[in-house]
Design an enzyme around this catalytic site. Structure first.
Site, PDB file in Angstrom:
ATOM      1  N   CYS A 152       0.446  -1.537  -0.274  1.00 18.21           N
ATOM      2  CA  CYS A 152      -0.002  -0.184  -0.155  1.00 18.21           C
ATOM      3  C   CYS A 152       0.771   1.091   0.228  1.00 18.21           C
ATOM      4  O   CYS A 152       0.231   2.186  -0.115  1.00 18.21           O
ATOM      5  CB  CYS A 152      -0.858  -0.223   1.556  1.00 18.21           C
ATOM      6  SG  CYS A 152      -2.116  -1.300   0.774  1.00 18.21           S
ATOM      7  N   GLY A 207       0.611  -3.938   4.527  1.00 14.53           N
ATOM      8  CA  GLY A 207       0.332  -4.570   4.178  1.00 14.53           C
ATOM      9  C   GLY A 207       0.863  -6.163   4.779  1.00 14.53           C
ATOM     10  O   GLY A 207       2.181  -5.637   4.256  1.00 14.53           O
ATOM     11  N   HIS A 230      -8.590   4.280  -2.371  1.00  7.48           N
ATOM     12  CA  HIS A 230      -7.154   4.000  -2.030  1.00  7.48           C
ATOM     13  C   HIS A 230      -7.168   2.143  -3.823  1.00  7.48           C
ATOM     14  O   HIS A 230      -7.108   1.837  -3.441  1.00  7.48           O
ATOM     15  CB  HIS A 230      -7.207   2.998  -0.674  1.00  7.48           C
ATOM     16  CG  HIS A 230      -5.461   2.802  -0.307  1.00  7.48           C
ATOM     17  ND1 HIS A 230      -4.952   2.625  -1.541  1.00  7.48           N
ATOM     18  CD2 HIS A 230      -5.573   1.321   0.649  1.00  7.48           C
ATOM     19  CE1 HIS A 230      -4.150   2.310  -0.310  1.00  7.48           C
ATOM     20  NE2 HIS A 230      -4.553   1.198   0.680  1.00  7.48           N
ATOM     21  N   CYS A 277      -0.353   2.919   6.743  1.00  2.61           N
ATOM     22  CA  CYS A 277       0.074   1.020   7.360  1.00  2.61           C
ATOM     23  C   CYS A 277       0.040   0.898   5.328  1.00  2.61           C
ATOM     24  O   CYS A 277      -0.281   0.941   4.881  1.00  2.61           O
ATOM     25  CB  CYS A 277      -0.639   0.842   8.020  1.00  2.61           C
ATOM     26  SG  CYS A 277      -2.650   0.510   7.298  1.00  2.61           S
TER      27      CYS A 277
HETATM   28  C1  ACO Z   1      -2.117  -1.362   4.000  1.00  4.96           C
HETATM   29  C2  ACO Z   1      -3.798  -0.885   3.461  1.00  4.96           C
HETATM   30  O1  ACO Z   1      -3.581  -0.179   2.481  1.00  4.96           O
HETATM   31  S1  ACO Z   1      -5.096  -1.751   3.412  1.00  4.96           S
HETATM   32  C3  ACO Z   1      -6.713  -2.005   2.693  1.00  4.96           C
HETATM   33  C4  ACO Z   1      -5.840  -2.382   1.393  1.00  4.96           C
HETATM   34  N1  ACO Z   1      -7.034  -1.752   1.164  1.00  4.96           N
HETATM   35  C5  ACO Z   1      -8.943  -2.913   0.965  1.00  4.96           C
HETATM   36  O2  ACO Z   1      -8.222  -3.797   1.704  1.00  4.96           O
HETATM   37  C6  ACO Z   1      -9.722  -3.054   0.361  1.00  4.96           C
HETATM   38  C7  ACO Z   1     -10.931  -2.832   1.623  1.00  4.96           C
HETATM   39  N2  ACO Z   1     -12.339  -2.521   1.102  1.00  4.96           N
HETATM   40  C8  ACO Z   1     -12.655  -3.224   0.600  1.00  4.96           C
HETATM   41  O3  ACO Z   1     -12.615  -4.313   0.588  1.00  4.96           O
HETATM   42  C9  ACO Z   1     -14.301  -3.498   0.182  1.00  4.96           C
HETATM   43  O4  ACO Z   1     -14.783  -1.557   0.837  1.00  4.96           O
HETATM   44  C10 ACO Z   1     -15.682  -3.760   0.953  1.00  4.96           C
HETATM   45  C11 ACO Z   1     -15.194  -5.564   1.463  1.00  4.96           C
HETATM   46  C12 ACO Z   1     -14.857  -3.004   2.507  1.00  4.96           C
HETATM   47  C13 ACO Z   1     -16.846  -3.443   0.766  1.00  4.96           C
HETATM   48  O5  ACO Z   1     -16.922  -3.503  -0.944  1.00  4.96           O
HETATM   49  P1  ACO Z   1     -18.132  -3.395  -1.329  1.00  4.96           P
HETATM   50  O6  ACO Z   1     -19.209  -4.110  -0.813  1.00  4.96           O
HETATM   51  O7  ACO Z   1     -17.911  -3.490  -2.648  1.00  4.96           O
HETATM   52  O8  ACO Z   1     -18.652  -1.694  -1.500  1.00  4.96           O
HETATM   53  P2  ACO Z   1     -19.759  -0.886  -1.638  1.00  4.96           P
HETATM   54  O9  ACO Z   1     -18.695   0.288  -2.359  1.00  4.96           O
HETATM   55  O10 ACO Z   1     -20.277  -1.395  -2.848  1.00  4.96           O
HETATM   56  O11 ACO Z   1     -20.436  -0.510  -0.611  1.00  4.96           O
HETATM   57  C14 ACO Z   1     -21.328  -1.642   0.163  1.00  4.96           C
HETATM   58  C15 ACO Z   1     -22.204  -0.424   0.409  1.00  4.96           C
HETATM   59  O12 ACO Z   1     -22.262  -0.010   1.945  1.00  4.96           O
HETATM   60  C16 ACO Z   1     -22.480   0.809   1.105  1.00  4.96           C
HETATM   61  N3  ACO Z   1     -22.142   2.273   1.437  1.00  4.96           N
HETATM   62  C17 ACO Z   1     -20.727   3.069   1.392  1.00  4.96           C
HETATM   63  N4  ACO Z   1     -20.200   3.613   2.560  1.00  4.96           N
HETATM   64  C18 ACO Z   1     -21.356   4.252   3.067  1.00  4.96           C
HETATM   65  C19 ACO Z   1     -21.702   5.486   3.418  1.00  4.96           C
HETATM   66  N5  ACO Z   1     -20.692   6.705   3.798  1.00  4.96           N
HETATM   67  N6  ACO Z   1     -23.168   5.856   4.100  1.00  4.96           N
HETATM   68  C20 ACO Z   1     -23.590   5.165   3.421  1.00  4.96           C
HETATM   69  N7  ACO Z   1     -23.747   4.053   2.498  1.00  4.96           N
HETATM   70  C21 ACO Z   1     -22.497   3.124   2.606  1.00  4.96           C
HETATM   71  C22 ACO Z   1     -22.842   1.254  -0.298  1.00  4.96           C
HETATM   72  O13 ACO Z   1     -24.128   2.101  -0.347  1.00  4.96           O
HETATM   73  C23 ACO Z   1     -23.100  -0.792  -0.226  1.00  4.96           C
HETATM   74  O14 ACO Z   1     -24.747  -0.445  -0.579  1.00  4.96           O
HETATM   75  P3  ACO Z   1     -25.711  -1.220  -1.257  1.00  4.96           P
HETATM   76  O15 ACO Z   1     -24.822  -2.152  -1.697  1.00  4.96           O
HETATM   77  O16 ACO Z   1     -26.966  -1.058  -0.734  1.00  4.96           O
HETATM   78  O17 ACO Z   1     -25.528  -0.066  -2.682  1.00  4.96           O
END
Ligand code: ACO
Length: 769
Positions: free
Chosen positions: A381, A755, A698, A753
């Site tokens: 990351c 991974g 991200h 951070c």
């Molecule tokens: C070292 C590092 O940096 S580690 C980090 C590396 N990156 C990661 O690991 C990525 C982490 N994130 C993820 O894996 C994904 O974003 C997840 C699994 C958490 C979610 O993925 P998705 O389900 O595709 O997210 P999505 O944007 O579609 O949102 C899911 C639901 O939450 C809702 N939602 C998300 N954000 C909001 C918000 N701010 N307000 C209201 N609802 C929200 C969406 O509307 C959606 O609902 P719906 O399905 O009814 O439309």
């Protein structure tokens, strides 16, 4: 010429020496007689002056080290053997991890043997392990690889400790090895590779001035050890191998390891694409090479720099095969679809440069020329930031003058979660197993272990989207959940008189007020809908921001990674597509070209943390980087105890929280971001004032470079402020350090951070318009 014992950064003493003696050295048709000039460098000074990878390549650039008769930290590829005058020495300056590998032991032994064969009683090859006996020639004791334990046993065996003269684990660290750097005049050299090949190199005095620097000897560790080593090596270098008496040395203590201003690594300019929602956003059908090409092109066009002036290009990437090495080179040659300034559509203007200058200097654009090199780096990351640190290291070492650091990711076209080929034996090792924990689960671990509640996470997430004021780290409870009135200071222009420049706008307001317009390169793409129909569109706005977010909505979202967990789609970073590029240079070169200086890199650190708690990385990396920045800016600093079992509180060493105007901390997850903010006691209004990855997204390999672009633009917008400084000038032996004074500057930190358990941070200074 007197022998001089100097304290100063590696780069600055070398440069000073060149400046003082350069004209003679350059005009001379033949190499001067070796006249030893000895430099004493403290461990920090060498590292500071050279970065973790000291590689004085002198002439040429990039990886052309052939004509560089000087050691490289961690450089194990070649041995330089001079011909027709002078003696060149490469040496293995100790690196903690590198020196512990079996391969390196073999490497060191090989060097020792080659030197023995080549030069009889030739010079000592210094190493983390080398012990020379007193007297002429020096008996080289080869190391027994069997004494070297496998990685994981950081201390090595007793025998090894005896052989290396070390007694503690920390003696293996790069800071504690005795190391020497010897630079001697060389006409011609043969580059020997361990694979048996060799290559002859001729050094030209005009084009390769650094090799005409006379003897250069730098020692680490304390002065008495250094003196002893100096004596020994002088003996080896003198005719007949007799131990020459060491002349009296004068000593000059600058008391400050800051590089001379001309040697500083500065950021000239940076741009990014908008951040698209992966798999459903505007970049879902766009390949990363196209995104990368767009930002690479835009940065150079904006400042009017021809790409062939770049010494190197480094691209951070995580998910493409081979960290995207092929993708990056392809991006290099693509003709970018970026709008040019001449079209009048793109109104971006670089501060300090007349608009349209790029067209006069850069001319028509047709991709980068093939002679400009490019490579990729994957530190997960933080890859975008790592690319910047790599380019900075090359600039510090003198390998290049200007370089482009980029980051790119298409999480639409590649997915996280493929661990690659790993040993089945990893199941027997807890730490190795922990490296496979999904990132979302590490978020749950941090939340549980450090008691970060769901409400705190959601409050932080809300504040990333909109400036609700919900997140209150000091009380740990949200102060309010409604959306407040818009802060008066939001806007794309400079801060108005009377407005508080520190009131954050967060993502929604920042986007709507045009705060990101300066950063974002509009990119024209083709998007296919479900029926396969294509349409063209120009992407210029971040897609992940949800201006209508409320705490109540966030509270309703289900845990995404664990049934009873607290990490949700609303308080996690989004999966995204995007690219960013940052132009860096050595200040002297940048100023000579008339380019602007947007920021100065003051310090950086990458630290290891437990893989199952990887989110805590910034809590350790930020203090480490601030310490280094304190040193670089001349602030008195004190090292924290590295054996401290708990995470260190923010210490009084180096720069302090109050010195920092903006912290860009990547919001991988709200849990870890909250933990880091609270642990370091950061004022929330200083953290991600324009929102972070929860709102913006991200794109893994891009994010670090994107954060640098956002940070420096925000520091510029805020303007300068008074900060106490005790910078010391690097004027030379006998001169007085400049006394402590007040100077104008603003500081910012980028951190994230990583991974598998790491944290990275870098400190930048905005030097003023
Ligand atoms: C070292 C590092 O940096 S580690 C980090 C590396 N990156 C990661 O690991 C990525 C982490 N994130 C993820 O894996 C994904 O974003 C997840 C699994 C958490 C979610 O993925 P998705 O389900 O595709 O997210 P999505 O944007 O579609 O949102 C899911 C639901 O939450 C809702 N939602 C998300 N954000 C909001 C918000 N701010 N307000 C209201 N609802 C929200 C969406 O509307 C959606 O609902 P719906 O399905 O009814 O439309």
């Amino acid at each position: 010429m007197d022998d001089v014992l100097i304290r100063g950064s590696f780069q600055s003493v070398l440069t000073r020496h060149l400046e003082e003696n350069g004209s003679d050295l350059l005009s001379s048709g033949s190499p001067p007689e070796p006249e030893p000039v000895h430099f004493l460098l403290s461990e920090e000074q060498l590292l500071l002056g050279s970065g973790q990878n000291l590689s004085w390549t002198g002439p040429g650039r990039g990886s052309d080290r052939a004509a560089a008769p000087v050691c490289c930290l961690n450089e194990t590829q070649f041995l330089l053997q001079p011909e027709g005058g002078g003696v060149a020495v490469t040496c293995m300056c100790g690196s903690g991890t590198a020196s512990r590998s079996r391969e390196n032991v073999a490497e060191i032994n090989w060097r020792h043997e080659e030197f023995s064969k080549a030069s009889g009683s030739g010079p000592e090859v210094n190493g983390p392990s080398s012990r020379v006996s007193e007297g002429s020639g020096g008996s080289r004791k080869l190391l027994d690889p069997d004494l070297w334990r496998e990685p994981g046993d950081s201390c090595g065996s007793d025998e090894l400790q005896q052989q290396t003269g070390t007694s503690r684990c920390s003696d293996h660290s790069p800071l504690n090895h005795q190391s020497a750097v010897i630079l001697l005049p060389v006409h011609q050299a043969t580059l020997l590779h361990r694979n048996g090949s060799s290559q002859k190199k001729t050094v030209s005095p005009k084009s390769d001035p650094p090799v005409w620097i006379q003897n250069f000897v730098g020692f680490l560790v304390d002065r008495s050890i250094a003196m002893n080593r100096l004596k020994l090596i002088s003996g080896h270098l003198s005719p007949g191998g007799s131990a020459a008496p060491l002349p009296d040395l004068r000593s000059f203590d600058c008391g400050c390891a800051a590089p001379s201003p001309g040697d500083e690594v500065v950021v000239v300019h940076g741009r990014r694409t908008a951040i698209g929602k992966a798999k459903k956003g505007s970049f879902k059908d766009t390949t990363p090479d196209e995104l990368l090409s767009a930002v690479m092109t835009a940065v150079l066009k904006d400042v009017g720099l021809s790409p062939d002036q770049l010494g190197d290009v480094c691209v951070g990437n995580v998910l493409q095969p081979g960290a995207g090495a092929l993708m990056a080179r392809v991006a290099h040659f693509l003709r970018s679809g970026v709008k040019c300034q001449r079209s009048g559509v793109e109104t971006f203007k670089v501060a300090g440069l007349p608009k349209g200058r790029g067209l006069r200097r850069g001319g028509a654009w047709s991709g980068f020329p093939e002679k400009v090199p490019v490579y990729t780096v994957n530190r997960q990351c933080s890859s975008g930031l790592q690319a910047l640190l790599n380019i900075a290291g090359s600039i510090r070492s003198g390998s290049i003058q200007l370089g482009l650091a980029c980051g790119v990711e298409s999480m639409s076209l590649r997915s996280m979660g493929d661990p690659g080929d790993l040993s089945s034996g990893l199941s027997a090792n807890a730490k190795a197993r922990d490296c496979l924990i999904p990132m979302g689960v590490t978020s749950e671990n941090v939340a549980e272990r450090f008691g970060v509640s769901r409400r705190q996470q959601d409050s932080f997430a809300l504040d990333s989207q909109i400036n609700s004021g919900a997140f209150c780290p000091s009380s740990g409870s949200p102060s309010r959940s409604s959306v407040p009135s818009v802060p008066s200071s939001c806007g794309s222009g400079p801060v108005r008189a009377g407005a508080d420049p520190c009131v954050p706008c967060r993502a929604a307001r920042a986007r709507d007020s045009g705060r990101f317009d300066r950063e974002i390169v509009p990119v024209s793409v083709t998007v296919r809908d479900e029926s396969g129909r294509e349409r063209r569109l120009e992407v210029r706005r971040d897609e992940g921001i949800r201006a209508g977010t409320t705490l109540e909505d966030l509270a309703r979202l289900r845990p995404a990674f664990k049934p009873d967990g607290t990490t949700t789609a609303g308080n996690s970073s989004q999966v995204s597509d995007g690219a960013a590029a940052v132009l860096l240079g050595r200040r002297a070169a940048v100023e000579e070209l008339g380019l602007p200086v947007l920021g100065v890199l003051r310090g950086s650190a990458v630290v290891g943390v437990p893989p199952d708690l990887m989110g805590v990385g910034p809590a350790l990396a930020i203090p480490a980087a601030l310490q280094q920045a304190g040193e670089a800016t001349g602030t008195v600093w004190i090292r924290t105890d590295p054996t401290e079992p708990t995470l260190p509180q923010f210490s009084s060493s180096g720069l302090k929280v109050n010195d920092i105007d903006v912290f860009e901390i990547n919001e991988a997850f709200a849990s870890q971001a909250v933990f880091c903010v609270q642990r370091l006691g950061l004022p929330p209004e200083k953290v991600n004032p324009l929102g972070g990855a929860i709102a913006l997204g991200h794109p893994l390999g891009c994010t670090g470079a994107r954060q640098v672009v956002t940070l420096l633009n925000e520091l510029r917008r805020r303007g300068r402020r008074w900060v106490r400084s005790s910078r010391c000038s690097q004027t030379g032996p006998g001169s007085d350090p400049v006394p402590p004074s007040l100077s104008l500057r603003a500081f910012g930190v980028v951190s994230m951070c990583i991974g598998t358990g790491m944290g990275a941070a870098a400190v930048f200074e905005f030097p003023g318009p």
